[in-house]
Design a protein around this motif. Structure first.
Motif, short mmCIF file in Angstrom:
data_model
loop_
_atom_site.label_atom_id
_atom_site.label_comp_id
_atom_site.label_asym_id
_atom_site.label_seq_id
_atom_site.Cartn_x
_atom_site.Cartn_y
_atom_site.Cartn_z
N VAL A 774 -89.97 50.52 38.69
CA VAL A 774 -91.39 50.80 38.13
C VAL A 774 -92.49 50.68 39.38
O VAL A 774 -93.47 51.34 39.67
CB VAL A 774 -92.03 50.11 36.90
N LEU A 775 -92.35 49.33 40.03
CA LEU A 775 -93.16 49.11 41.00
C LEU A 775 -93.04 49.99 42.18
O LEU A 775 -94.06 50.49 42.92
CB LEU A 775 -93.24 47.71 41.39
N LEU A 777 -91.96 53.05 42.06
CA LEU A 777 -92.39 54.51 41.49
C LEU A 777 -94.09 54.77 41.74
O LEU A 777 -94.56 55.33 42.15
CB LEU A 777 -92.14 54.53 40.26
N ALA A 778 -94.72 53.43 41.42
CA ALA A 778 -96.28 53.22 41.47
C ALA A 778 -96.56 53.27 42.99
O ALA A 778 -97.52 53.92 43.50
CB ALA A 778 -96.65 51.94 40.75
N GLY A 779 -95.71 52.80 43.76
CA GLY A 779 -95.93 52.60 45.08
C GLY A 779 -95.64 54.01 45.71
O GLY A 779 -96.59 54.30 46.88
N LEU A 780 -95.09 54.77 45.23
CA LEU A 780 -94.72 56.36 45.90
C LEU A 780 -95.94 57.18 45.42
O LEU A 780 -96.30 58.06 46.14
CB LEU A 780 -93.29 56.94 45.17
N ASP A 781 -96.82 57.06 44.54
CA ASP A 781 -97.81 57.64 44.20
C ASP A 781 -98.94 56.82 43.45
O ASP A 781 -99.06 56.67 42.29
CB ASP A 781 -97.41 58.84 43.01
N PRO A 782 -99.75 56.39 44.40
CA PRO A 782 -100.96 55.49 43.91
C PRO A 782 -101.87 56.32 42.94
O PRO A 782 -102.46 55.46 42.34
CB PRO A 782 -101.54 55.00 45.06
N GLU A 783 -101.90 57.63 43.00
CA GLU A 783 -102.97 58.17 42.46
C GLU A 783 -102.61 58.59 40.97
O GLU A 783 -103.25 59.07 40.12
CB GLU A 783 -103.32 59.30 43.23
#
Length: 994
Positions: A774-775, A777-783
């Protein structure tokens, strides 16, 4: 195959070795066959190769139209004269055939009465191989002779070098078309003009396609032999529309590398080399689409390669390729229909069209830029024929935009379309020819589509609105013109798509209904127009999807059923049209989804069965079509889903209740496994298989804890297999967001399985892996707001698992980490209410953990921090019920800690809580939950007052609480919590009064 079989040719082209070594070649061509069908250009082919080899420093011996005796004599002379050569090459153009597993070259006196006479009168290829092996250190044999066998006949139009039938063949003779594999190519490289068992084209020009490509690329500077022959392979493949692919067998002992790299190759050559790396399944997909669209292969390959297909799902890739194909066809038509009065502009457009057909998009764009510059200079500097030049330049920019779109280069396409739209805007007041008005509309339509693709909805809306205005004006001027009404329907429906995606569902629905009305008018005006009826059905699907999004399943179902009924009629009128069948299957499936969500399980089963039946028919009609097979697998998967829901709906668990669902899901898995086996590198199949396996795992162990050891192991095996696929995909490309998101879900399923066992320790281990993903994934698309929130809240999930184990120390660690993440995200997105609320949630969790660890000082401090965060949240959104809810709950939590030692402070906090709760309830008077919040503040105040002995004020607080909760009960009379709270308030009142 291409990467393995294509082999190196530097020895022919190295500028450093040029002519320093001894290079010899025997070149033979045969046209004047005495008995079998003569050829038109085989000798021309030999002459072309002779010229190409002489430029590369070869000593060439040319032999034309030789009989068997003279061919053998030529080989003997070549062996004797060329002994000790560094490079020895034989080229033959003419008829060739495989008989009983042996390859033969046919001299002009070859006899085809039977296989026996043919063998006696033909030259075995093994003799050529032996000559080459004995002559030079490196041997090259190039054969433009992969021809039809003499018993199969030549092509009817004479386009292949097939040998004509002389007598009826003996059925027992083993004669095969084309040439077969050699299988023993020691120190020799074989280049065949076609694949084993396939035949090659003779061509309609002076040379065959193979010889044309060979002469063109043989001397390409900077390439080794396999790269040069790869260019030959792909050139022939492209020019033949996929019907002919030369074949290479390489037995050279070493590779020869050029001093100059291939980076400086022209655009066309770079594309051909890239085409060689495309997998067979993708080749099939490109060839099918090119044939369907009647277009060359190269532009589609260019689009495929530039789109980075590895990151795309099957559906996404198919959609992009279809988009590229449509853009190419449209652009090609524009180039041919939008004429220019300037011959130089016309010439440049024609050259651009030729380059576009070759997949040389940059070169084509360069030609179009030159054409646009000519018109721009003329209209700006000379001011002559201003309107004509403006329209010509606008057309050129539109064509350039189409070329870039066919290349899937969206930024360049948008820039070109914007230039075209601006030029059309300059002459908006002028009366333009219909073709130019149509071009203006198509430009705006394409521009809107591209802005949607890149995510710029505001600009997409502007483009579609402008297009809508253009179409409206044209339709008002010519009300009976179906083309203008169709254009207006297109822009209106697409505008609805944008409004929907912007969140304005009310306006989107109005736009959809307006578009549907136009589609209905067109369909009614011409009942025989099946396309118009099909587009009407598509409009109903849009309306249905929007109603579903708005939470109106009844209206959604009605729209889907209307679409189904229309397409059903089209299918009955033309059952052979696959598009109608596909849309009908989709309509049934969408209807089934609504029925499944509404718990109308028998109806949903019937709809899914109808969809599955169509998918079966389509797949059976074209069993080699992987996309149809995959659609069939998806239909089985949907069927398994509804059957699973039916099993779960049983009031009492029954043995084997889930078996029908498993049968369907396993049928789906079996299909996808076959697809994977045929194409192991296809990530779309891998991803689809993982999804079905996860559903098999879920289906295997449902029930009221009734599960056998065998079922448990089967479910775990399915989950493990799916998880392994997910991990492999992510490890191959950790930046692929879709795959990482899938992996998160996979780990969550594993965690759920171990929770069910139960094995909490292992479950937490998988939850931690999910957390890491999950982290990531969040780092791949901060927006991406949803992914950021998932990353935040996953800390709470892990902490909750530790709370279940009463491990409050680890729970506190994850909750504190979650709080830090929530604070960071809330600061980055101050306009997102949910992020502000998450901060308050984690303050609550941290306070709870500290209380469980007897850290009461930390507990009180954390509650104070939570109240400050709630105040900040409410300050940013003062009139939002959510911020007010968090505020009054925070006041209540802090007040609750003060009741024992600081009752007056607690009362003040409860009063502040009541004020916030009442404001929230006033903003949403139909929300019983908010009224319950008001009740809670009042009842808690009554507790404190009663504890202090102030019975009068306590009674007043309890009576106010009763009046509030009665309002909540009136709104939701079946809510047990509300009726119980009403009874409690009445009891408190009775207690005080008595």
């Amino acid at each position: 195959m291409l990467r393995i079989t294509a082999t190196a040719i530097f020895i022919l082209v190295s500028p450093f070795q040029a002519f320093a070594e001894k290079r010899v070649a025997l070149v033979m061509g045969a046209d004047d066959y005495k008995i079998i069908r003569p050829l038109a250009n085989a000798v021309n082919d030999a002459l072309a190769i002779e010229t190409a080899l002489e430029k590369l420093g070869f000593e060439v011996t040319l032999e034309s139209n030789r009989d068997l005796k003279r061919m053998r004599r030529a080989l003997e002379d070549f062996r004797e004269d060329a002994a000790g050569a560094d490079v020895a090459l034989v080229f033959f153009a003419g008829h060739g055939v495989e008989i009983s597993g042996q390859n033969f070259l046919l001299p002009i006196d070859a006899k085809a009465e039977s296989a026996d006479t043919l063998k006696i009168s033909a030259l075995p290829l093994d003799e050529v191989r032996a000559t080459i092996a004995a002559t030079g250190k490196v041997g090259l044999i190039m054969l433009d002779a992969c021809r039809n066998d003499p018993f199969g006949g030549g092509s009817a139009d004479g386009s292949s070098r097939g040998a004509a039938v002389v007598e009826e063949p003996n059925a027992s003779l083993d004669v095969r078309p084309g040439l077969g594999r050699m299988g023993r190519a020691e120190n020799v490289l074989f280049a065949f003009s076609a694949a084993p068992g396939e035949t090659a084209s003779d061509g309609k020009g002076p040379n065959s396609p193979f010889t044309t490509a060979l002469a063109k690329y043989l001397g390409t500077d900077g390439l080794e032999i396999r790269s040069a022959l790869t260019l030959v392979q792909q050139e022939v493949y492209d020019q033949s529309r996929g019907n002919q692919l030369p074949y290479i067998e390489n037995g050279l002992p070493k590779l020869f590398f050029a001093a100059v790299t291939a980076n400086d190759l022209p655009e066309r050559e770079r594309l051909l080399l890239a085409m060689a790396d495309v997998t067979s399944d993708l080749r099939d997909e490109v060839e099918r689409l090119a044939k369907e669209k009647d277009m060359p292969l190269a532009p589609l390959y260019g689009a495929l390669i530039s789109s980075d297909a590895k990151d795309l799902t099957l559906e996404q890739r198919s959609r992009k390729l279809a988009e590229a194909a449509d853009a190419f066809v449209t652009t090609r038509n524009q180039m041919r229909t939008l004429a220019s009065a300037d011959p130089q502009v016309t010439k440049l457009r024609q050259e651009a069209e030729q380059q576009l057909a070759l997949g040389a998009f940059n070169t084509a764009r360069g030609k179009l830029a030159e054409a646009a510059a000519i018109d721009s200079t003329s209209r700006t500097a000379l001011k002559t024929n201003f309107l004509e030049r403006t329209l010509s330049e606008a057309s050129t920019h539109a064509i350039s935009g189409g070329a870039s779109r066919a290349d899937l280069n969206y930024d360049l396409a948008i820039a070109s379309y914007e230039q075209a739209a601006a030029l059309y805007g300059e002459v908006a007041a002028e009366k333009l020819p219909d073709a130019q008005r149509e071009q203006q509309f198509r430009t705006l339509d394409a521009l809107g589509d591209l802005y949607v693709t890149v995510g710029n909805l505001a600009m997409a809306k502007k483009a579609f609105e402008t297009g809508q205005a253009v179409a409206t004006k044209l339709m008002d001027a010519e009300p009976e013109n179906r083309s203008w009404k169709d254009s207006l329907a297109v822009s209106t429906l697409k505008l609805g798509d944008v409004l929907r995606d912007q969140g304005d569902s009310k306006s989107a629905l109005a736009s959809y209904e307006s578009g549907l009305g136009l589609r209905q008018d067109l369909a009614t005006a011409d009942p025989a127009d099946a396309t118009a009826r099909g587009l009407e059905a598509a409009a109903y699907l849009k309306i249905g999807a929007l109603h579903k999004l708005q939470g109106n399943p009844g209206k959604a179902l009605a729209a889907y059923e209307a679409s189904r009924d229309i397409v059903q009629g089209l299918v009955e009128g033309d059952a052979a049209k696959d598009d109608w069948q596909t849309t009908l299957a989709l309509s049934h499936r969408l209807i089934g989804e609504i029925e499944q969500e509404e718990k109308k399980l028998p109806e949903a089963l019937s709809s899914y069965q109808a969809s599955l039946d169509i998918a079966k028919r389509l797949a059976d009609a074209k069993p080699a079509d992987p996309l149809r097979q995959f659609n069939l697998a998806s239909a089985y998967e949907a069927m398994g889903s509804i059957q699973f829901d039916q099993a779960r709906a049983l009031t009492k668990y029954k043995e084997d209740a889930g078996k029908p669902a498993l049968v369907s899901l396993e049928a789906s898995a079996a299909i996808i496994k076959r697809l994977v086996a045929a194409d192991p590198k296809n990530t779309a199949w891998q991803r689809g298989l993982a999804g079905v396996l996860e559903k098999i795992g879920e289906t295997t162990y449902f029930g009221d804890n009734v599960i056998t050891k065998e079922d448990a192991e089967k479910a775990l095996a399915a989950y493990n297999s799916a998880n392994e696929i997910r991990r492999t995909l992510v490890s191959s490309d950790p930046t692929n967001k879709v795959w990482v998101a899938d992996l998160v879900t996979s780990y969550e399923r594993m965690a759920t399985w171990y929770e069910f066992v139960p094995d909490d320790v292992t479950a937490i281990g998988y939850s931690k892996k999910a957390h890491e993903a999950v982290l990531q994934l969040a780092g791949l698309d901060p927006e991406n707001v949803e992914w950021q929130r998932n990353a935040t809240m996953y800390h709470a999930k892990l902490a909750g698992s530790y709370v279940q184990l009463k491990d409050y120390k680890n729970a506190l660690a994850y909750d504190q980490a979650g709080l830090a993440h929530a604070l960071k995200v809330a600061e980055a997105h101050p306009d997102k209410q949910v992020y502000q609320s998450d901060v308050i949630i984690f303050h609550t969790r941290v306070a709870f953990d500290k209380g469980k660890l007897d850290d009461w000082q930390g507990f009180f401090a954390q509650n104070d921090l939570k109240l400050e965060a709630a105040k900040t949240f409410n300050k940013r959104f003062p009139d939002d019920p959510n911020s007010l809810r968090d505020l009054y709950k925070s006041y209540m939590d802090v007040g609750g800690t003060y009741t024992k030692n600081f009752p007056q402070d607690a009362l003040k906090l409860f009063e502040a809580a009541r004020s916030a709760a009442q404001k929230a309830a006033d903003l949403a008077p139909k929300n019983p939950e908010l009224l319950y919040g008001v009740y809670d503040t009042q009842i808690k105040s009554g507790y404190v007052l009663e504890e202090q002995g102030d019975r009068a004020r306590a009674l007043k607080a309890y009576e106010a609480a009763l009046a509030t909760i009665e309002k909540a009960v009136a709104l939701k009379p079946d809510e047990v919590a509300y009726t119980a709270s009403r009874d409690h308030a009445q009891a408190r009142i009775s207690g005080v009064r008595n």
